[in-house]
Write a protein that holds these residues in place. Sequence first.
Motif, PDB file in Angstrom:
ATOM      1  N   LEU A  32     -11.838  -9.495  14.790  1.00 47.28           N
ATOM      2  CA  LEU A  32     -10.264  -9.194  14.819  1.00 47.28           C
ATOM      3  C   LEU A  32     -10.197  -8.091  13.488  1.00 47.28           C
ATOM      4  O   LEU A  32      -8.778  -7.042  14.155  1.00 47.28           O
ATOM      5  N   GLN A  33     -11.031  -7.420  12.915  1.00 49.43           N
ATOM      6  CA  GLN A  33     -10.686  -6.735  12.494  1.00 49.43           C
ATOM      7  C   GLN A  33     -10.876  -5.022  13.285  1.00 49.43           C
ATOM      8  O   GLN A  33      -9.821  -4.144  12.862  1.00 49.43           O
ATOM      9  N   THR A  34     -11.123  -4.520  14.038  1.00 46.63           N
ATOM     10  CA  THR A  34     -11.705  -3.834  15.379  1.00 46.63           C
ATOM     11  C   THR A  34      -9.934  -4.439  15.854  1.00 46.63           C
ATOM     12  O   THR A  34      -9.529  -3.105  16.506  1.00 46.63           O
ATOM     13  N   THR A  42      -4.852  -1.405  16.251  1.00 42.19           N
ATOM     14  CA  THR A  42      -3.084  -1.693  16.790  1.00 42.19           C
ATOM     15  C   THR A  42      -2.676  -0.908  15.243  1.00 42.19           C
ATOM     16  O   THR A  42      -2.017  -0.307  16.020  1.00 42.19           O
ATOM     17  N   ILE A  43      -3.357  -0.477  14.121  1.00 42.50           N
ATOM     18  CA  ILE A  43      -2.944   0.658  13.238  1.00 42.50           C
ATOM     19  C   ILE A  43      -3.229   1.602  13.609  1.00 42.50           C
ATOM     20  O   ILE A  43      -1.912   2.826  14.013  1.00 42.50           O
ATOM     21  N   GLY A  44      -4.112   1.841  14.794  1.00 39.68           N
ATOM     22  CA  GLY A  44      -3.836   3.731  15.476  1.00 39.68           C
ATOM     23  C   GLY A  44      -2.688   3.336  16.146  1.00 39.68           C
ATOM     24  O   GLY A  44      -2.820   4.695  16.349  1.00 39.68           O
ATOM     25  N   ALA A  45      -2.707   2.899  17.049  1.00 37.37           N
ATOM     26  CA  ALA A  45      -1.790   3.087  18.349  1.00 37.37           C
ATOM     27  C   ALA A  45      -0.540   3.096  17.326  1.00 37.37           C
ATOM     28  O   ALA A  45       0.537   3.426  17.926  1.00 37.37           O
ATOM     29  N   ALA A  46       0.004   1.996  16.698  1.00 40.27           N
ATOM     30  CA  ALA A  46       1.497   2.386  15.811  1.00 40.27           C
ATOM     31  C   ALA A  46       1.787   3.343  14.888  1.00 40.27           C
ATOM     32  O   ALA A  46       2.166   4.034  15.281  1.00 40.27           O
ATOM     33  N   ILE A  47       0.319   4.743  14.313  1.00 41.60           N
ATOM     34  CA  ILE A  47       0.526   5.937  13.543  1.00 41.60           C
ATOM     35  C   ILE A  47       0.601   7.033  14.820  1.00 41.60           C
ATOM     36  O   ILE A  47       1.177   7.918  14.898  1.00 41.60           O
ATOM     37  N   GLY A  62       3.085  -1.693  16.974  1.00 43.76           N
ATOM     38  CA  GLY A  62       2.727  -2.562  16.137  1.00 43.76           C
ATOM     39  C   GLY A  62       2.193  -3.830  16.795  1.00 43.76           C
ATOM     40  O   GLY A  62       1.209  -4.006  17.022  1.00 43.76           O
ATOM     41  N   SER A  63       3.475  -4.606  17.119  1.00 41.28           N
ATOM     42  CA  SER A  63       3.172  -5.824  17.579  1.00 41.28           C
ATOM     43  C   SER A  63       2.747  -6.492  18.896  1.00 41.28           C
ATOM     44  O   SER A  63       3.079  -6.972  19.244  1.00 41.28           O
ATOM     45  N   ILE A  64       3.687  -5.505  19.744  1.00 39.96           N
ATOM     46  CA  ILE A  64       2.944  -5.879  21.305  1.00 39.96           C
ATOM     47  C   ILE A  64       1.770  -5.117  21.295  1.00 39.96           C
ATOM     48  O   ILE A  64       1.055  -5.912  21.655  1.00 39.96           O
ATOM     49  N   SER A  65       0.816  -3.817  20.277  1.00 36.41           N
ATOM     50  CA  SER A  65      -0.177  -3.944  20.718  1.00 36.41           C
ATOM     51  C   SER A  65      -1.018  -5.574  20.197  1.00 36.41           C
ATOM     52  O   SER A  65      -2.225  -5.582  20.666  1.00 36.41           O
ATOM     53  N   MET A  66      -1.134  -5.381  18.417  1.00 34.54           N
ATOM     54  CA  MET A  66      -1.547  -6.983  18.467  1.00 34.54           C
ATOM     55  C   MET A  66      -1.470  -7.908  19.548  1.00 34.54           C
ATOM     56  O   MET A  66      -2.221  -8.770  19.923  1.00 34.54           O
TER      57      MET A  66
END
Length: 73
Positions: free
Chosen positions: A31-33, A38-43, A15-19
């Motif tokens: 920003l919302q997208t 990021t949430i999708g990648a983390a999950i 999540g942190s690397i993705s953001m």
Amino acid sequence: MKKLTFVIPIMILVGSISMWMLNKDYSEIDLQTRWWITIGAAIFSGIISFFLLGSDGEKASSSPSDRQKKKKK
């Protein structure tokens, strides 16, 4: 339960690397997208790591002598 000790840090790291990457390279995306990506990648990474660890995560925490005793039984 021991799998979660590996899954949660993996999710946080992804999540942190993705953001960071989305903010650095794709700042024109809303920003919302970026948050949803990021949430999708983390999950997704959490689900993959949960199933790929299998029972190996639990075996890694046991000592070699415990594994030899289990083999002898």
